[in-house]
Motif scaffolding. Structure first.
Motif, PDB file in Angstrom:
ATOM      1  N   GLU A   1       0.886  -1.173   0.000  1.00 44.25           N
ATOM      2  CA  GLU A   1       0.000   0.000   0.000  1.00 44.25           C
ATOM      3  C   GLU A   1       0.918   1.217   0.000  1.00 44.25           C
ATOM      4  O   GLU A   1       2.003   1.177   0.588  1.00 44.25           O
ATOM      5  CB  GLU A   1      -0.917   0.018   1.234  1.00 44.25           C
TER       6      GLU A   1
ATOM      7  N   ARG B   1       0.935  -6.547  -4.834  1.00 44.22           N
ATOM      8  CA  ARG B   1       0.440  -7.654  -4.012  1.00 44.22           C
ATOM      9  C   ARG B   1       0.506  -8.930  -4.838  1.00 44.22           C
ATOM     10  O   ARG B   1      -0.017  -8.970  -5.964  1.00 44.22           O
ATOM     11  CB  ARG B   1      -1.019  -7.408  -3.575  1.00 44.22           C
TER      12      ARG B   1
ATOM     13  N   GLU C   1      -1.090 -11.458  -5.526  1.00 43.41           N
ATOM     14  CA  GLU C   1      -2.434 -12.036  -5.433  1.00 43.41           C
ATOM     15  C   GLU C   1      -2.414 -13.523  -5.804  1.00 43.41           C
ATOM     16  O   GLU C   1      -1.761 -13.918  -6.779  1.00 43.41           O
ATOM     17  CB  GLU C   1      -3.390 -11.299  -6.381  1.00 43.41           C
TER      18      GLU C   1
ATOM     19  N   THR D   1      -5.063  -7.171  -9.808  1.00 37.12           N
ATOM     20  CA  THR D   1      -3.768  -7.382 -10.439  1.00 37.12           C
ATOM     21  C   THR D   1      -2.684  -7.483  -9.367  1.00 37.12           C
ATOM     22  O   THR D   1      -2.955  -7.294  -8.185  1.00 37.12           O
ATOM     23  CB  THR D   1      -3.431  -6.202 -11.379  1.00 37.12           C
TER      24      THR D   1
ATOM     25  N   GLN E   1      -2.528   3.082  -6.550  1.00 40.87           N
ATOM     26  CA  GLN E   1      -3.424   3.588  -5.506  1.00 40.87           C
ATOM     27  C   GLN E   1      -3.283   5.110  -5.430  1.00 40.87           C
ATOM     28  O   GLN E   1      -2.216   5.658  -5.705  1.00 40.87           O
ATOM     29  CB  GLN E   1      -3.036   3.021  -4.140  1.00 40.87           C
TER      30      GLN E   1
ATOM     31  N   GLU F   1      -3.883   7.579  -2.361  1.00 42.22           N
ATOM     32  CA  GLU F   1      -4.241   7.503  -0.942  1.00 42.22           C
ATOM     33  C   GLU F   1      -4.066   8.849  -0.261  1.00 42.22           C
ATOM     34  O   GLU F   1      -3.173   9.626  -0.592  1.00 42.22           O
ATOM     35  CB  GLU F   1      -3.378   6.456  -0.230  1.00 42.22           C
TER      36      GLU F   1
ATOM     37  N   GLU G   1     -14.999  -3.499  -5.133  1.00 42.29           N
ATOM     38  CA  GLU G   1     -14.504  -2.474  -4.197  1.00 42.29           C
ATOM     39  C   GLU G   1     -13.558  -1.549  -4.956  1.00 42.29           C
ATOM     40  O   GLU G   1     -12.506  -1.980  -5.414  1.00 42.29           O
ATOM     41  CB  GLU G   1     -13.749  -3.159  -3.050  1.00 42.29           C
TER      42      GLU G   1
ATOM     43  N   GLU H   1      -8.297   7.418   6.558  1.00 48.98           N
ATOM     44  CA  GLU H   1      -7.668   7.132   5.273  1.00 48.98           C
ATOM     45  C   GLU H   1      -8.644   6.814   4.146  1.00 48.98           C
ATOM     46  O   GLU H   1      -9.232   5.739   4.114  1.00 48.98           O
ATOM     47  CB  GLU H   1      -6.732   5.921   5.413  1.00 48.98           C
TER      48      GLU H   1
END
Ligand code: GAP
Length: 594
Positions: A168, A200, A202, A212, A217, A219, A326, A440
């Motif tokens: 992240e 990540r 995954e 993916t 991101q 943030e 999401e 956040e």
């Protein structure tokens, strides 16, 4: 479109017209990595810019850019090394790995399989009689393991300095907090943003750019003093939202709650006003960039679903092909991250908060007699003195007795109370050090791009021919304007088209100049990649009453008006910014029959 059609059409269009495609295909491809082609890269970059404009610039926040690789201790402190796991089940026949919770959700009514323990997930897999999606072998009896999602690497030669690709972007902000707080003049509340890659590993990447292994991101870490800083909801209190709270998800007859941000916070449905504030501005931002608000909701996490750092979390979700995706998470991270980095790191992760008025306080202090402690405890004397100081702060009554019992690095030690020189002093304090709490908003840019494309994908019929087009918002469309000379063998006409294209480019518009094929074909090509406006330069624009005019056509309606070249830039600026609509342009200018 029926279920599944939307993603299939989108993936086909994305590849054919250069939005995105699987990467390294010349070498057989690699799951979970995507390349954005020219259209996709431009769309993604526009979405990132729109996010920056709203969440960094308009909010007055600070943007940083930290490295994507960080050393292992960062992730020990953040909890990712221990707790950033997904559940993996491996097929005994073909060796393929699958995400256990996704298998369960795909084959049952359960929507929150993430909340199961690995043992419960293994039982559920057996109960449901699930088989390997790759080879069909029975998965009953297979164990479910926790699998850490971080990509590990070595920093420098050898293996003495392990590092990880950040899972992240947030940790880059938390780790630099001691320096960033100086730029914010140690004055809470303040926000820090970062737009960048996260990684990540995954277990099962899926749905093209939705899940993916490398993604972007955007943030915002908003640092607050929870005792003093209250969110001002006046700008968002009337924003209407569709909420799916945890209690409704758990109830047998649970339903959505249609309300406003102000009411949801007042009624305690959204338990924290800062979360309410960010949900409100996010709802408006998603609408501006083109998310279909009839296919959008905020869903609260169930207790077992929350990340290890989160005490409350709402997801922004968009619907595509009947599934909810999401696209952002809004988490109350409390002081979890800064406390952990304060504990593990060597810097000060607190902020000094000045009281409104200085306070007079009674404080228990000690002044250990080192002349006595030194000979008695040798090298341990300093630790004993420190333990006395800590005990005085924590439990002043412990000094009432003749002897004081101390825990020094796990060893029980007794000293005479006299050596502590214990006293209670009256002190005046100007403020206190606090560890800020963090709210956040964390946006997935790739999932936003995917949603925008899916929600913009339309089909209709023009002049008896089927047309597919992307009704992308002018705010983010990869190309702003198509410029078409009607014919390419009339010099003045081509010159005017060149001038128009150059003027628009100089004004900051992304322009496609196309002089090949019929005008209808040229329109279709731009419709398919979502170009909102096309300008055609024809003979009527060269002489007489129409001199120095062009036609401008709007993508979705196909309507056209004739406009003076001098008005082009101003008109397009308004259309792109959303301060004017094409209906306004139709009202103010000569309409041209298509
Ligand atoms: N810092 C908080 C955080 O990372 P998250 O819910 O794990 O929270 C935030 O991730 C967003 O990042 C998600 O809402 C999603 O949009 C995006 N995201 C997460 N994993 C992803 C993946 N594997 N592929 C694409 N996007 C992902």
């Amino acid at each position: 479109m029926s279920e599944g059609d939307e993603s299939a059409a989108l993936t086909e269009l994305a590849k054919r017209r250069g939005f995105f495609f699987g990467s390294s295909e010349a070498y057989g491809g690699v799951g979970g990595f995507y390349t954005y082609g020219p259209q996709g890269a431009a769309l993604k970059s526009n979405v990132e810019e729109a996010w920056r404009e709203r969440f960094a610039v308009q909010e007055g926040n600070l943007e940083i850019e930290a490295p994507t690789i960080m050393p292992e201790p960062v992730f020990e402190a953040s909890g990712h090394l221990d707790g950033f796991d997904d559940m993996l089940v491996e097929c005994a026949e073909c060796g393929e790995s699958h995400r256990a919770d996704h298998l369960i959700e795909d084959n049952s009514e359960l929507e929150d399989a993430e909340t199961l323990s690995p043992e419960e997930a293994a039982e559920k897999i057996a109960d449901l009689g699930l088989v390997c999606p790759t080879c069909g072998a029975d998965l009953a009896g297979r164990s479910v393991e926790d699998f850490n999602l971080m990509f590990e690497t070595n920093i420098g030669p050898g293996s003495s300095t392990p590092g990880y690709l950040r899972p992240e972007t947030a940790q880059g902000i938390f780790v630099e907090f001691p320096r960033i707080k100086e730029y914010a003049r140690n004055s809470l509340p303040f926000g820090v943003t970062q737009v960048g890659r996260a990684y990540r590993n995954e277990i099962s990447p899926r749905k093209s750019i939705v899940r993916t292994r490398e993604f972007t991101q955007a943030e915002l870490e908003h640092f607050i003093d929870p005792e003093r800083d209250e969110a001002d909801l006046s700008a968002v209190e009337d924003v209407s939202v569709l909420l799916y709270p945890a209690t409704e998800q758990e109830a047998d007859d649970g339903d959505y709650v249609e309300t406003t941000i102000g009411e949801a916070v007042e009624d305690g449905i959204i338990g924290n006003a800062w979360l309410g504030y960010f949900l409100g501005i996010a709802q408006e931002w998603y609408e501006t960039v083109g998310v279909d608000m009839d296919r959008f909701r905020f869903r609260q996490h169930l207790a077992g679903e929350r990340a290890h750092y989160s005490s409350d979390c709402w997801d922004a979700e968009s619907e595509v092909d009947g599934d909810w995706i999401e696209i952002a998470g809004f988490s109350y991270r409390s002081d979890y991250d800064l406390s952990k980095h304060g504990e593990y790191g060597d810097d000060d992760f607190t902020v000094f908060q000045q009281y409104d008025e200085p306070k007079t306080v009674e404080r228990a202090v000690v002044d250990p007699d080192m002349a006595t402690l030194g000979p008695e405890f040798g090298a341990q004397a300093a630790d004993v003195a420190e333990a006395l100081e800590t005990l005085a702060e924590r439990d002043p009554d412990a000094f009432d007795a003749d002897e004081v019992n101390l825990d020094v690095d796990g060893e029980q030690i007794t000293v005479d109370a006299d050596v502590a020189n214990f006293s209670v002093e009256t002190q005046t304090e100007a403020g206190e050090h606090i560890t800020p709490h963090v709210v956040e908003p964390s946006f997935g840019i790739d999932r936003t791009v995917y949603t925008l494309l899916a929600h913009a994908y339309e089909t209709d019929e023009v002049d008896g021919e089927a047309r597919s087009y992307l009704s992308l918002s002018p705010a983010v469309a990869p190309t702003n304007v198509g410029v078409f000379p009607l014919v390419s063998n009339v010099d003045e006409l081509v010159d005017l088209a060149d001038d128009v294209a150059a003027e628009l480019r100089a004004a900051g518009f992304a322009v496609v100049y196309d002089d090949s094929g019929s005008i209808g074909r040229r329109y279709r090509r731009q419709d398919e990649v979502g170009t909102p406006f096309c300008i055609t330069i024809d003979r009527d624009g060269l002489e007489g009453d129409g001199a120095d005019t062009v036609t401008i056509r709007e993508r979705d309606s196909g309507k056209q008006v004739r406009l003076s070249v001098d008005d082009l830039v101003g008109t397009l600026v308004g259309l792109r910014a959303g301060t004017a609509s094409f209906d306004d342009v139709l009202d103010d200018n000569e309409v041209v029959e298509a």
